[in-house]
Design an enzyme around this catalytic site. Structure first.
Site, PDB file in Angstrom:
ATOM      1  N   TRP A  75      40.359  55.780  42.772  1.00 17.60           N
ATOM      2  CA  TRP A  75      39.392  54.712  43.090  1.00 17.60           C
ATOM      3  C   TRP A  75      38.214  55.441  43.708  1.00 17.60           C
ATOM      4  O   TRP A  75      38.323  56.015  44.798  1.00 17.60           O
ATOM      5  CB  TRP A  75      40.019  53.739  44.072  1.00 17.60           C
ATOM      6  CG  TRP A  75      39.226  52.507  44.340  1.00 17.60           C
ATOM      7  CD1 TRP A  75      39.238  51.356  43.615  1.00 17.60           C
ATOM      8  CD2 TRP A  75      38.332  52.272  45.429  1.00 17.60           C
ATOM      9  NE1 TRP A  75      38.399  50.429  44.192  1.00 17.60           N
ATOM     10  CE2 TRP A  75      37.835  50.957  45.299  1.00 17.60           C
ATOM     11  CE3 TRP A  75      37.889  53.052  46.500  1.00 17.60           C
ATOM     12  CZ2 TRP A  75      36.922  50.408  46.196  1.00 17.60           C
ATOM     13  CZ3 TRP A  75      36.982  52.498  47.396  1.00 17.60           C
ATOM     14  CH2 TRP A  75      36.513  51.190  47.242  1.00 17.60           C
ATOM     15  N   ASN A 101      44.728  61.458  47.986  1.00 14.77           N
ATOM     16  CA  ASN A 101      44.284  60.136  48.460  1.00 14.77           C
ATOM     17  C   ASN A 101      43.631  60.342  49.818  1.00 14.77           C
ATOM     18  O   ASN A 101      44.121  61.134  50.614  1.00 14.77           O
ATOM     19  CB  ASN A 101      45.474  59.197  48.667  1.00 14.77           C
ATOM     20  CG  ASN A 101      46.056  58.719  47.362  1.00 14.77           C
ATOM     21  OD1 ASN A 101      45.545  59.031  46.296  1.00 14.77           O
ATOM     22  ND2 ASN A 101      47.134  57.963  47.453  1.00 14.77           N
ATOM     23  N   GLY A 102      42.588  59.598  50.094  1.00 17.40           N
ATOM     24  CA  GLY A 102      41.927  59.725  51.394  1.00 17.40           C
ATOM     25  C   GLY A 102      40.514  60.259  51.222  1.00 17.40           C
ATOM     26  O   GLY A 102      39.999  60.329  50.100  1.00 17.40           O
ATOM     27  N   LYS A 502      38.892  34.043  47.261  1.00 19.51           N
ATOM     28  CA  LYS A 502      39.674  34.151  46.014  1.00 19.51           C
ATOM     29  C   LYS A 502      38.744  34.085  44.801  1.00 19.51           C
ATOM     30  O   LYS A 502      38.863  34.863  43.868  1.00 19.51           O
ATOM     31  CB  LYS A 502      40.719  33.029  45.885  1.00 19.51           C
ATOM     32  CG  LYS A 502      41.945  33.092  46.741  1.00 19.51           C
ATOM     33  CD  LYS A 502      42.916  34.183  46.403  1.00 19.51           C
ATOM     34  CE  LYS A 502      42.554  35.479  47.026  1.00 19.51           C
ATOM     35  NZ  LYS A 502      42.930  35.909  48.300  1.00 19.51           N
ATOM     36  N   GLU A 505      36.525  37.259  44.535  1.00 20.95           N
ATOM     37  CA  GLU A 505      37.260  38.472  44.165  1.00 20.95           C
ATOM     38  C   GLU A 505      37.526  38.558  42.679  1.00 20.95           C
ATOM     39  O   GLU A 505      37.368  39.616  42.078  1.00 20.95           O
ATOM     40  CB  GLU A 505      38.632  38.496  44.870  1.00 20.95           C
ATOM     41  CG  GLU A 505      38.598  38.866  46.312  1.00 20.95           C
ATOM     42  CD  GLU A 505      39.999  38.820  46.930  1.00 20.95           C
ATOM     43  OE1 GLU A 505      40.391  39.800  47.549  1.00 20.95           O
ATOM     44  OE2 GLU A 505      40.692  37.788  46.794  1.00 20.95           O
ATOM     45  N   HIS A 521      23.231  23.550  58.586  1.00 17.26           N
ATOM     46  CA  HIS A 521      22.368  24.549  59.210  1.00 17.26           C
ATOM     47  C   HIS A 521      22.060  25.706  58.271  1.00 17.26           C
ATOM     48  O   HIS A 521      21.917  26.843  58.709  1.00 17.26           O
ATOM     49  CB  HIS A 521      23.026  25.046  60.498  1.00 17.26           C
ATOM     50  CG  HIS A 521      23.367  23.935  61.432  1.00 17.26           C
ATOM     51  ND1 HIS A 521      22.403  23.229  62.122  1.00 17.26           N
ATOM     52  CD2 HIS A 521      24.559  23.352  61.741  1.00 17.26           C
ATOM     53  CE1 HIS A 521      22.996  22.279  62.841  1.00 17.26           C
ATOM     54  NE2 HIS A 521      24.296  22.327  62.615  1.00 17.26           N
ATOM     55  N   LYS A 620      43.927  47.007  45.891  1.00 19.09           N
ATOM     56  CA  LYS A 620      44.942  46.215  46.579  1.00 19.09           C
ATOM     57  C   LYS A 620      45.160  46.740  47.991  1.00 19.09           C
ATOM     58  O   LYS A 620      45.320  45.984  48.931  1.00 19.09           O
ATOM     59  CB  LYS A 620      46.250  46.301  45.785  1.00 19.09           C
ATOM     60  CG  LYS A 620      47.404  45.514  46.380  1.00 19.09           C
ATOM     61  CD  LYS A 620      47.198  44.045  46.186  1.00 19.09           C
ATOM     62  CE  LYS A 620      48.253  43.192  46.847  1.00 19.09           C
ATOM     63  NZ  LYS A 620      47.757  41.814  47.053  1.00 19.09           N
TER      64      LYS A 620
HETATM   65  C1  G6P Z   1      42.044  44.477  50.182  1.00 17.10           C
HETATM   66  C2  G6P Z   1      42.719  43.509  49.227  1.00 17.10           C
HETATM   67  C3  G6P Z   1      42.784  42.136  49.869  1.00 17.10           C
HETATM   68  C4  G6P Z   1      43.494  42.209  51.208  1.00 17.10           C
HETATM   69  C5  G6P Z   1      42.847  43.248  52.134  1.00 17.10           C
HETATM   70  C6  G6P Z   1      43.715  43.521  53.354  1.00 17.10           C
HETATM   71  O1  G6P Z   1      40.717  44.148  50.337  1.00 17.10           O
HETATM   72  O2  G6P Z   1      42.001  43.446  48.014  1.00 17.10           O
HETATM   73  O3  G6P Z   1      43.499  41.258  49.018  1.00 17.10           O
HETATM   74  O4  G6P Z   1      43.462  40.964  51.820  1.00 17.10           O
HETATM   75  O5  G6P Z   1      42.719  44.485  51.448  1.00 17.10           O
HETATM   76  O6  G6P Z   1      44.921  44.107  52.942  1.00 17.10           O
HETATM   77  P1  G6P Z   1      46.254  44.078  53.749  1.00 17.10           P
HETATM   78  O7  G6P Z   1      47.232  44.816  52.893  1.00 17.10           O
HETATM   79  O8  G6P Z   1      45.990  44.792  55.044  1.00 17.10           O
HETATM   80  O9  G6P Z   1      46.642  42.676  53.972  1.00 17.10           O
END
Ligand code: G6P
Length: 625
Positions: A75, A101-102, A502, A505, A521, A620
């Site tokens: 990503w 990762n990171g 939702k 996204e 407002h 995710k």
């Molecule tokens: C990402 C995901 C969201 C989620 C958020 C927090 O942005 O796309 O769906 O709510 O992370 O993730 P967590 O695993 O900490 O609930």
């Protein structure tokens, strides 16, 4: 967000690696790749921007042969999503391959130094710096003569080279490294990005979360911060930066690979929406005690006496989990009369709010790995506050680092847009409000009433799901609109925020959630015939007030979609379209009203041709800051 897999053993590595990457797809990614150490002493690679199907297509033509390998879903953080920037990256003259990762914060200065030393870069990533650094350290180590009796045996130069590299990195990493000249070893290291080793018979697996390991092995070891794993087919050695060799902590992997299958559904999101009656039952299982009119949690690790002392609660989280925290604020203040604050974790981690000694901090998180939530939790711990987690993924970093917590037991959530985890978070918070409430102001009779309502919830959610066909028809009417408003008050203000999130996204439509009365407002200026307002308006204390807000929008020609109680003619007469949810105790409406809102976002996204389970740019599990 980025995912890692690794394999070492007797089988063709490509099989596990490719399947493992598919299981990690849900985390969100934009490119992927594999590197496999060939039996002929080569380090082969295959990478592709885009979906894993593209990588799989390439691999059908150029099968990578060998039984040691690493794989990655990327990503993008540094550099665009291209084949070149996809991992694995190579160090030196191709003798080392790395997936990461990171984020490496000091990569620019390291890169400059390595370029001066003659290393050639082929990508814009921070990861390539790690690969060259390992190769650089390794070439220096190999120049030494090594004692055959060294505790790391003939792998000692490799371990030292990786350790020397890690010492130069600033930032976070979960790393897996393979070496062209050493087909019988894999090295992994962790700081800030999770890694789990799967133990097989004569083979080992590696992954950034446990999902790729399901069905391959049941015995696992989570690496902790500053640990490095030296992995051969038959042996796993865990080495801590400061403590040296440490005993691995073996655990049993729970869950089944089948829980990640789609079954009769075409999308994980829809499957997970329909799982909610059961996920809510699982969240409540064993937690409601009629005899004492209260709730019970096994893992809080705080005595009732300690909990009674709490005079303030802070909920922290990101995205949907933050919205669940807002629902929790209403619930706990109402039933337990304890002041609650809800903070975005990304803000809390750098803020320095004055907090009383008896503040309890809850990290709310589905994945248990969100970088900002983890950092906020650590900051609260540093300040000496009791920290608990409300978390779905068992043994995730946040679940392990918090002093105690409550699991959601919602099962794996694969769709990037959180649905069942949100409603489970809300029901756990309602149960917590009951528990804390009974320690303070709630009478036995009130406690029993809440229990009765909570017990009825899964069936009510089942009823609410019956609106699916009607939601699809409404979606057909509005899916081409560019803007939506979501409005609700009190308990349903967070519901409005979550409904808007939702839609945003997964359908890429601009949507704003607002407290219904606040729209006067500012947002009311947006109202026109092409901007639908979605009102969450079940019967309750503020029903008439919200009705007035609804009339105000109607008077300005804005289309109205209402989520109201079954048979509510007053709402249905004014709204253009009404979705009905069953009548319930008011505190359950954030959960019940979320069902049609989840379905509305889903159907609109499908009609717009969006990739519902893997929306663009999103991940995710957001493991970078
Ligand atoms: C990402 C995901 C969201 C989620 C958020 C927090 O942005 O796309 O769906 O709510 O992370 O993730 P967590 O695993 O900490 O609930």
């Amino acid at each position: 967000m980025c995912g890692i897999v690794g394999y070492i053993g007797p089988s063709e590595a490509q099989n596990f690696l490719l399947e493992g990457l598919r299981r990690l797809e849900y985390r969100g990614y934009d490119s992927s790749g594999l590197a496999i150490v060939g039996r002929d002493g080569t380090l082969q690679v295959c990478k592709a921007a885009g979906r894993i199907d593209t990588l799989a297509g390439k691999l059908r033509k150029e099968h990578l042969k060998g039984s040691t390998g690493i794989g990655h879903t990327r990503w993008a953080t540094h550099g665009q999503a291209t084949d070149e920037n996809a991992h694995p990256h190579f160090g030196g003259e191709g003798e080392v391959a790395v997936v990461h990762n990171g984020v490496i914060e000091n990569y620019a200065s390291l890169r400059e130094r390595l370029i001066k030393a003659g290393y050639e870069f082929h990508s814009a990533t921070d990861t390539e710096v790690i690969a060259h650094l390992i190769a650089d350290c390794l070439s220096k180590q190999q120049a030494h003569s090594w004692d055959d009796q060294h505790p790391h045996g003939r792998f000692a130069p490799l371990v030292v080279a990786v350790e020397q590299t890690l010492a130069q990195l600033k930032g976070t990493y979960g790393l897996a490294v393979t070496f062209r000249e050493y087909p019988d070893v894999l090295i992994a290291a962790r700081l800030g990005s999770p890694l789990v080793v799967g133990i097989g018979v004569g083979e080992h697996f590696l992954a950034s979360d446990a999902s790729p390991l399901m069905g391959w092995t049941e015995k696992i070891v989570y690496l902790s911060e500053h640990q490095l794993a030296l992995i051969t087919p038959d042996h796993l050695k865990v080495i801590h930066r400061d403590k040296g060799d440490v005993q691995p902590h073996f655990q049993i992997l729970e869950g089944e690979a089948t829980s990640m299958d789609l079954g009769e559904f075409q999308h994980h999101m829809l499957k997970e929406i329909y799982e909610q009656p059961n996920s809510l039952r699982d969240a409540l299982r064993g937690r409601l005690l009629e005899d004492e009119a209260t709730a019970h949690f096994g893992g809080l690790n705080l005595t009732p006496q300690q909990l009674r002392q709490i005079d303030r609660i802070v909920f922290t989280g990101c995205g949907t989990s933050f919205h669940a925290g807002l629902v929790g604020e209403y619930l706990i203040e109402e039933f337990a009369r304890i002041p609650v604050e809800v903070e975005y974790a990304s803000e809390l981690r750098y803020r320095n709010p004055p907090m009383s000694h008896n503040t309890l901090c809850f990290a709310i998180t589905q994945s248990g790995e969100t970088a900002d939530t983890l950092a906020a939790l650590r900051e609260m711990k540093r300040k000496g506050h009791a920290t608990l987690s409300i978390c779905n993924v068992v043994d995730s970093t946040i679940a392990r680092e918090a002093d105690g917590g409550i699991y959601l037991h919602a099962g794996p959530e694969i769709g990037v847009a959180s649905t069942k985890a949100f409603t489970s978070q809300c029901v756990v918070l309602a149960t917590l409000a009951l528990y804390l409430g009974r320690m303070h102001h709630l009478s036995f009779a009130e406690g029993l009433r809440l229990i009765e309502s909570l017990r009825s919830l899964p069936d009510l959610v089942e009823e609410a799901l019956a609106c699916n066909d009607q939601v699809r028809q409404i979606a057909e009417k509005y899916y081409e609109c560019d803007n939506f408003l979501y409005l609700g008050r009190q308990y349903n203000y967070p519901t409005a925020l979550e409904g808007a999130l939702k839609l945003k996204e997964i359908s890429y439509i601009h949507a704003e959630g607002y407290p219904a009365a606040e729209m006067k407002h500012g947002p009311i200026a947006l109202v026109d015939q092409r901007t639908p307002s979605v009102f969450v308006i079940p019967r309750g204390a503020v029903f008439d007030k919200v009705m007035s807000n609804l009339e105000e929008i109607k008077a300005r020609g804005g289309p109205i979609i209402a989520v109201a109680n079954e048979g509510d003619k007053r709402v249905a007469e004014v709204a253009d379209d009404t979705l009905f949810i069953p009548k319930a105790d008011e505190f359950l409406y954030p959960i019940l009203a979320s069902i049609p809102l989840q379905l509305l976002a889903f159907h609109i996204a499908v009609l717009r041709g969006c990739d519902v389970d893997k929306p663009r740019n999103l991940a995710k599990s957001v493991t970078v800051e």
